[in-house]
Design a protein around this motif. Structure first.
Motif, short mmCIF file in Angstrom:
data_model
loop_
_atom_site.label_atom_id
_atom_site.label_comp_id
_atom_site.label_asym_id
_atom_site.label_seq_id
_atom_site.Cartn_x
_atom_site.Cartn_y
_atom_site.Cartn_z
N GLU A 1 0.83 -1.20 0.00
CA GLU A 1 0.00 0.00 0.00
C GLU A 1 0.87 1.25 0.00
O GLU A 1 0.64 2.20 -0.76
N CYS A 2 1.93 1.18 0.85
CA CYS A 2 2.85 2.32 0.94
C CYS A 2 3.49 2.62 -0.41
O CYS A 2 3.60 3.78 -0.83
N LYS A 3 3.95 1.51 -1.06
CA LYS A 3 4.62 1.69 -2.34
C LYS A 3 3.68 2.31 -3.36
O LYS A 3 4.05 3.24 -4.09
N ASN B 1 1.17 4.07 -2.73
CA ASN B 1 0.94 5.45 -2.30
C ASN B 1 2.05 6.36 -2.78
O ASN B 1 1.82 7.45 -3.32
N ILE B 2 3.28 5.87 -2.60
CA ILE B 2 4.43 6.68 -3.02
C ILE B 2 4.41 6.91 -4.52
O ILE B 2 4.62 8.03 -5.01
N ALA B 3 4.17 5.83 -5.27
CA ALA B 3 4.14 5.95 -6.72
C ALA B 3 3.10 6.98 -7.15
O ALA B 3 3.35 7.82 -8.02
N LYS C 1 1.85 9.43 -5.36
CA LYS C 1 2.25 10.78 -4.96
C LYS C 1 3.31 11.35 -5.91
O LYS C 1 3.33 12.55 -6.21
N LEU C 2 4.22 10.45 -6.31
CA LEU C 2 5.25 10.92 -7.24
C LEU C 2 4.63 11.40 -8.54
O LEU C 2 5.01 12.43 -9.10
N ARG C 3 3.65 10.63 -9.02
CA ARG C 3 3.00 11.01 -10.28
C ARG C 3 2.29 12.36 -10.11
O ARG C 3 2.38 13.22 -10.97
N ARG D 1 3.00 14.64 -7.98
CA ARG D 1 4.05 15.68 -7.87
C ARG D 1 4.51 16.10 -9.27
O ARG D 1 4.60 17.29 -9.57
N ASP D 2 4.77 15.09 -10.09
CA ASP D 2 5.27 15.42 -11.43
C ASP D 2 4.24 16.21 -12.23
O ASP D 2 4.58 17.15 -12.94
N GLN E 1 4.30 19.69 -10.73
CA GLN E 1 5.54 20.49 -10.78
C GLN E 1 6.15 20.55 -12.17
O GLN E 1 6.53 21.62 -12.63
#
Lengths: 275, 587
Positions: free
Chosen positions: B12-14, B16-18, B20-22, B24-25, B28
């Motif tokens: 789930e964390c992974k 979540n991170i993926a 969030k990264l998307r 963010r990109d 930004q």
């Protein structure tokens, strides 16, 4: 595993839109237009600002051009921190693009180190990698590598070549045998406007009873204030690569995938202002 | 369960991170990338345009009317300047044209001259071609003439051989004839004397009868009667001899007439009047060529080389050295080849001479003797020993029967080859360095600085010439009219044999006579003389002009001892003290 690979790519190709503006102090022959760049988060200022430098030198007299340095809201930016960390630390909650002032004189001797060539950046970068490997593998992996492998790591970063970099970096991220993790996790925790540059401690990825530590465990150990109690609103923002990972995320995995190219997990902890 | 739970939490964390990264990109970078790229493009284009503008309009764009008028004035100035320049250029143009017109006739003249010269050149070219062709034909003619000449020479040689044989025969016949005549004369005398003898006998008898008549002093008378008989006998003998001589002299004219006839035959053929000429070897060198280059240089002897001589027909060269041998070299295509050694001498060789037929070679030696080898068998034929000093010169006299030698013991000796004995010895009391001889005279050079002329018949000195220094060498020209001497005062003297006096003195800067036996010789045509200097340089003088013709530097590194000029006139060979012989020629 394909997801993990995507994460690595996303981390590598993370960009920050930046607007470079020449400082008002600089004497110019004509008005200098601002220069916009998408800066790679994992890189260093010195490696990616050649174009901007050229752009500004065009409007300046040659004799006025000194060593270039950057400032954000009155704060000189340290060239030896990765760009992503600098952004997270100082500008994560402001409007984009990131406005940076460019200076060619009045070098802040007290706050910044001089950096005349890219060799200085390379030396700093390699020393970070070596330090990280000392924590992870007692320097075994990095010492077994040849000089050309070291060079490939650096060139991969310098030229923004993901595959080239990771072909070597993969070995540095491997765990030895069945231990399930590194000896210690190489991490640094930064806080804006703090006297101390960063917090760094020895922290194992697994607890003594074999359970993997999570990000939350680490913060509890070294920065308890960052972990919110159940009912409280969280006072701090924990940022890695511009995102807030869940505190339950296994630390070993984070280290393997969200480390910067220098193999450190640079964690920025920002105080959330109430207003 | 716990691990499964933690595994799902980790997953789930992974995720979540993926995610969030998307996000963010998206927030930004994606949102800005296009804008930033576009902006940078525009910036670049603006830069380019700015540069263009700078190039096109360097001066700032006028913004006020005063600026415009300024500009106008400036332009006006420029226009006038250009006009002025234009006028200048027009003037230049006109003057240049004028010049061009002036040059035009000159050019034409030059062209005309060039054409003429060209024409002349062509003509000369033709002439040259003609001349070269003529040279070619002349060369061909020359070659054929030369061939003819060679042929004639060969034939001449043959004829000469025949002539010599005939002469020898003739001489024998004459001798026999003389003997016969003498015998006949004796017989005749005898016959003529017969009546006288009878008469005398009668007289004697009468005398005896008369003497017998007195009785008293019988025995004494008889004893004393003998001397008168002796006297009478002697008287008779004398008259006999007188008659013999007379009869011989009477008979001579007839034989000499016969001789004269034969001689005249040769005289006419050879265009020479000298009697001694008859015994000469063929001297048919028309003109000798002065050598210019060293064609061959080799080490011929193991030690000093003292003597060198060409054979009369120039196809053989003899060298003699202090290694006691004589070497005979074949002249093949202008080089010396196939050496043959003649041995027999007990010491070094001092001089060499071929006989006029080229069938014998005569050598003087340090061992106080002279030797004769036959060239048909390469055997030693005669050894002439008797001198008490080294023999410095040995020369053939007339008719090959006699040899004259000169020696350091201060005597000249004449040897008869038939008898193989010394027939006469002339004491000079000075070391002799060189000798030349003819039928009637001998010339000897001496260490007491004198050249002596001897009459063969009387063996007395007919003339003496004093020089300043020791005489080292003598030579006679082919026509026997000139004598060449070399002495230690580094002077070559040419003398007239008929006048017995020095006519010319030849010298040269740098020429230095190296030893007491250094030789100087005439060229076969008598026009040049040549000798070698102490430093190995050959000097050739022209006799007529008395000037140095040339000096030749070759590979000699020591004193040149002797020189020989081939009778054909083509080659010169010089030998030195350091084993070497050099063959010189002009091609």
């Amino acid at each position: 595993m394909t997801d993990d690979r995507d994460v690595l790519r996303d981390v590598w190709f993370g960009r920050i839109p930046t607007c470079f503006t020449l400082s008002q102090d600089e004497i110019t022959e004509r008005e200098a237009e601002p220069y916009y760049l998408l800066l790679p988060r994992v890189s260093y200022f010195m490696l990616v600002t050649d174009k901007a430098k050229k752009h500004f030198q065009k409007v300046m007299r040659q004799e006025d051009v000194g060593e270039m340095w950057f400032e954000y809201e009155g704060l000189p930016l340290k060239w030896h921190y990765p760009i992503g960390l600098l952004f997270d630390l100082h500008a994560s909650n402001t409007a984009l693009p990131w406005n940076i002032l460019v200076h060619f004189k009045n070098f802040p001797e007290k706050e910044l180190l001089h950096c005349t060539t890219k060799d200085a950046v390379e030396a700093h970068f390699m020393s970070c990698i070596k330090e990280a490997d000392a924590l992870k593998h007692k320097s075994q992996v990095i010492n077994e590598m040849q000089k050309k492998d070291h060079k490939q790591l650096w060139m991969g970063l310098q030229n923004d070549k993901f595959d080239q970099f990771w072909a070597i970096n993969r070995k540095l991220m491997e765990c030895p045998g069945d231990e399930g993790g590194f000896r210690y996790i190489p991490f640094r925790i930064y806080q804006p406007l703090n006297e101390k540059p960063f917090i760094q401690k020895l922290f194992r990825p697994l607890s003594p009873d074999g359970q993997p530590h999570s990000l939350g465990d680490l913060l509890k150990e070294v920065f308890p204030a960052a972990v919110p109690s159940d009912d409280e609103e969280k006072p701090y923002q924990v940022l890695i690569h511009g995102i807030e990972p869940m505190l339950e995320t296994p630390l070993q995995w984070l280290s393997e995938h969200l480390s910067y190219p220098d193999n450190f997990l640079h964690i920025s902890i920002n105080h959330l202002s109430r207003d | 369960m716990a691990s499964g739970g933690s595994g799902s939490v980790a997953a789930e964390c992974k995720r979540n991170i993926a995610r969030k990264l998307r996000i963010r990109d998206r927030h930004q970078s994606h949102r800005y990338s296009a804008v930033i790229t576009r902006y940078n493009q525009l910036l670049e284009r603006a830069n380019v345009l700015r540069q263009w503008r700078d190039v096109c309009n360097p001066s700032s764009v006028p913004s006020s009317p005063s600026d415009v008028s300024d500009l106008q004035v400036r332009h006006q100035e420029k226009v006038t300047a250009i006009h002025r320049q234009n006028g200048q250029l027009a003037e230049d143009f006109i003057s240049l044209r004028k010049k061009l017109e002036e040059k035009e006739p000159e050019l034409e003249l030059t062209q005309g001259r060039m054409a003429k010269l060209e024409h002349q050149r062509e003509w000369l070219d033709v002439e040259r071609r003609k001349l070269s062709q003529r040279v070619l034909t002349l060369e061909q003619v020359n070659r054929s003439v030369r061939e003819e000449y060679e042929g004639l020479r060969g034939r001449c040689w043959d004829w000469d051989q025949q002539l010599r044989a005939l002469e020898m025969e003739n001489a024998e016949i004459i001798r026999d004839l003389m003997e016969l005549k003498a015998r006949a004369a004796r017989a005749q005398n005898h016959r003529i004397e017969e009546p006288q003898r009878v008469q005398q006998c009668c007289l004697q008898k009468d005398l005896a009868v008369f003497s017998n008549t007195p009785v008293c002093i019988d025995t004494d008378e008889e004893k004393e009667s003998h001397p008168p008989i002796d006297v009478a006998d002697e008287l008779k003998m004398r008259t006999n001899r007188d008659k013999l001589f007379r009869s011989a002299s009477v008979s001579l004219p007839r034989s000499s007439n016969f001789l004269q006839n034969i001689k005249q035959l040769f005289v006419r053929r050879r265009g020479s009047s000298s009697v001694s000429e008859v015994s000469d070897p063929i001297r048919i060198c028309v003109s000798a060529t002065v050598p210019t280059i060293s064609k061959q240089c080799l080490e011929v002897h193991d030690g000093e080389v003292n003597a060198v001589q060409f054979s009369p027909n120039s196809n053989l060269l003899a060298t003699g050295g202090s290694d006691r041998t004589i070497k005979l070299w074949d002249m093949v295509r202008g080089t010396l080849q196939n050496p043959k050694a003649l041995v027999g001498s007990n010491d070094g060789i001092t001089s060499l001479e071929f006989d006029p037929l080229g069938s014998m070679i005569l050598a003087g030696s340090y061992d106080n003797s002279a030797r004769l080898w036959s060239l048909d068998t390469y055997e030693l034929k005669h050894t002439l020993s008797g001198h008490s000093g080294k023999v410095t010169a040995a020369k053939f006299k007339s008719y090959l029967r006699q040899v004259v030698t000169g020696s350091y013991d201060g005597t000249l000796r004449i040897w008869d080859l038939h008898k193989e004995a010394c027939v006469s010895s002339i004491a000079v009391n000075s070391r002799c360095s060189d000798v030349i001889c003819s039928d009637y005279f001998i010339v000897s050079g001496h260490m007491d600085k004198k050249i002596r002329f001897w009459d063969c018949r009387t063996q007395t000195i007919s003339n003496e010439i004093h020089l300043q220094e020791k005489v080292t060498s003598l030579d006679m020209s082919g026509d026997r009219t000139q004598l060449l001497s070399l002495s230690r005062d580094d002077l070559l003297r040419v003398m007239d044999m008929r006048m017995n006096n020095v006519r010319k003195e030849l010298r040269a800067e740098g020429f230095k006579c190296g030893t007491d036996w250094t030789k100087a010789i005439f060229s076969p045509d008598g026009n040049y003389v040549v000798s070698g200097s102490i430093d190995g340089v050959l000097y050739i003088w022209n006799v007529d002009t008395e000037k140095l013709e040339t000096s030749l530097v070759g590979e000699h590194r020591a004193t040149v001892n002797a020189i020989s000029w081939s009778p054909s006139g083509d080659y010169v060979v010089s030998v030195d003290r350091a084993k070497r012989a050099t063959l010189w020629t002009d091609f």
